[in-house]
Design a protein around this motif. Sequence first.
Motif, mmCIF file in Angstrom:
data_model
loop_
_atom_site.group_PDB
_atom_site.id
_atom_site.type_symbol
_atom_site.label_atom_id
_atom_site.label_comp_id
_atom_site.label_asym_id
_atom_site.label_seq_id
_atom_site.Cartn_x
_atom_site.Cartn_y
_atom_site.Cartn_z
ATOM 1 N N LEU A 1 -30.140 -23.558 15.197
ATOM 2 C CA LEU A 1 -29.281 -24.866 14.631
ATOM 3 C C LEU A 1 -27.991 -24.441 14.518
ATOM 4 O O LEU A 1 -27.099 -25.252 15.162
ATOM 5 C CB LEU A 1 -29.954 -25.172 13.230
ATOM 6 C CG LEU A 1 -29.078 -26.336 12.521
ATOM 7 C CD1 LEU A 1 -29.405 -27.428 13.435
ATOM 8 C CD2 LEU A 1 -29.403 -26.440 11.205
ATOM 9 N N TYR A 2 -27.478 -23.201 14.139
ATOM 10 C CA TYR A 2 -26.074 -22.780 14.006
ATOM 11 C C TYR A 2 -25.302 -22.757 15.510
ATOM 12 O O TYR A 2 -24.248 -23.278 15.821
ATOM 13 C CB TYR A 2 -25.748 -21.655 13.251
ATOM 14 C CG TYR A 2 -25.563 -21.971 11.904
ATOM 15 C CD1 TYR A 2 -24.481 -21.597 11.152
ATOM 16 C CD2 TYR A 2 -26.760 -22.386 11.041
ATOM 17 C CE1 TYR A 2 -24.299 -21.804 9.815
ATOM 18 C CE2 TYR A 2 -26.602 -22.384 9.606
ATOM 19 C CZ TYR A 2 -25.508 -22.225 9.039
ATOM 20 O OH TYR A 2 -25.330 -22.398 7.668
ATOM 21 N N ARG A 3 -26.420 -22.403 16.255
ATOM 22 C CA ARG A 3 -25.771 -21.959 17.798
ATOM 23 C C ARG A 3 -25.607 -23.340 18.459
ATOM 24 O O ARG A 3 -24.724 -23.592 19.234
ATOM 25 C CB ARG A 3 -26.667 -21.195 18.599
ATOM 26 C CG ARG A 3 -26.176 -20.823 19.926
ATOM 27 C CD ARG A 3 -26.937 -19.746 20.662
ATOM 28 N NE ARG A 3 -28.257 -19.977 20.560
ATOM 29 C CZ ARG A 3 -29.057 -19.044 21.435
ATOM 30 N NH1 ARG A 3 -28.774 -18.090 22.042
ATOM 31 N NH2 ARG A 3 -30.550 -19.448 21.638
ATOM 32 N N ASP A 4 -26.492 -24.295 18.171
ATOM 33 C CA ASP A 4 -26.320 -25.682 18.814
ATOM 34 C C ASP A 4 -25.257 -26.573 18.395
ATOM 35 O O ASP A 4 -24.673 -27.422 19.034
ATOM 36 C CB ASP A 4 -27.609 -26.414 18.746
ATOM 37 C CG ASP A 4 -28.883 -25.866 19.540
ATOM 38 O OD1 ASP A 4 -28.463 -25.136 20.333
ATOM 39 O OD2 ASP A 4 -30.025 -25.937 19.142
ATOM 40 N N ASN A 5 -24.900 -26.157 17.154
ATOM 41 C CA ASN A 5 -23.588 -26.714 16.508
ATOM 42 C C ASN A 5 -22.314 -26.398 16.689
ATOM 43 O O ASN A 5 -21.404 -26.933 15.906
ATOM 44 C CB ASN A 5 -23.954 -27.112 14.960
ATOM 45 C CG ASN A 5 -25.082 -27.903 14.667
ATOM 46 O OD1 ASN A 5 -25.481 -28.767 15.593
ATOM 47 N ND2 ASN A 5 -25.815 -28.094 13.511
ATOM 48 N N GLY A 6 -22.106 -25.489 17.580
ATOM 49 C CA GLY A 6 -21.030 -24.628 17.791
ATOM 50 C C GLY A 6 -20.761 -23.468 17.121
ATOM 51 O O GLY A 6 -21.555 -23.178 16.430
ATOM 52 N N TYR A 7 -19.565 -23.079 16.995
ATOM 53 C CA TYR A 7 -19.286 -21.654 16.692
ATOM 54 C C TYR A 7 -18.238 -21.689 15.457
ATOM 55 O O TYR A 7 -17.500 -20.741 15.242
ATOM 56 C CB TYR A 7 -18.575 -20.967 17.761
ATOM 57 C CG TYR A 7 -19.428 -20.684 18.960
ATOM 58 C CD1 TYR A 7 -20.829 -19.949 18.825
ATOM 59 C CD2 TYR A 7 -19.375 -21.617 19.992
ATOM 60 C CE1 TYR A 7 -21.516 -19.778 19.887
ATOM 61 C CE2 TYR A 7 -20.405 -21.365 21.273
ATOM 62 C CZ TYR A 7 -21.386 -20.709 21.035
ATOM 63 O OH TYR A 7 -22.369 -20.366 21.817
ATOM 64 N N GLU A 8 -18.387 -22.913 14.771
ATOM 65 C CA GLU A 8 -17.463 -22.966 13.617
ATOM 66 C C GLU A 8 -17.644 -21.825 12.315
ATOM 67 O O GLU A 8 -16.793 -21.273 11.902
ATOM 68 C CB GLU A 8 -17.778 -24.282 12.758
ATOM 69 C CG GLU A 8 -16.385 -24.602 11.697
ATOM 70 C CD GLU A 8 -16.961 -25.943 11.302
ATOM 71 O OE1 GLU A 8 -17.250 -26.183 10.171
ATOM 72 O OE2 GLU A 8 -17.005 -26.993 12.115
#
Length: 228
Positions: A124-131
Amino acid sequence: MTPTRTRAEIAGLLELLQTSDVAHTVNEVVELGLSRGDTRVTWAGGDQFSGELFRNDSGSIDEYCDWVRANAYSAALFDGSLLQLTFDFSHNRLMGHRLCFIPCPFNLDQKLLQETSLLEVVDLYRDNGYEDLRLVSPMRFDYGRTFDPDTHPRSHFTFQSHNCRIPVSTPVLLGNFIEFVFRFFYPIYWMLHSFIREWPTKDGSTLLSDVEFAGWFLSVPRKSLRHL
């Protein structure tokens, strides 16, 4: 040290880490017969010491996800970081170890981690970008009795690059490794849980005593590190 005692020690530690909520997930500790008289103490399942996983570039997000997907760790901690604990013996003689701390590459929501699997949260974190990306490197203590000390220190510390092998004076045993991880990366948990602070170390030594850095040009006295 024997394989059976080492397995029992690791299993006891992992149980305490899980029951105190320091570990999100732990895997069974097993003794694997490698060849005649050779035994590996490690996590259950998978190919623990060979294959493409152990030859990937160090520190990438994909590498971390591959470890999680393969269930290739002894424990996943509360923040998603991984511990890999492996000891090799030949006829009850310690021949090598691989002790690795793999920080999670993201600052995970720990409440979300309690509700679903580690891999689902990381994806989920990887799909949502690198913030929430953390620029961190795995840290590993290796020992191999058969390594050539002129080119490959028998006991060494590796981080950032597979080519970075900082010599360490002795094999690093379980208590010393746990002290390194929790004292320097989780100081609150180090102070909060006496079983972590009081886990026995060997020979009265402290971790990274008498370290010689790359080039063998600097030696740090053991006593100077005792109060860090």
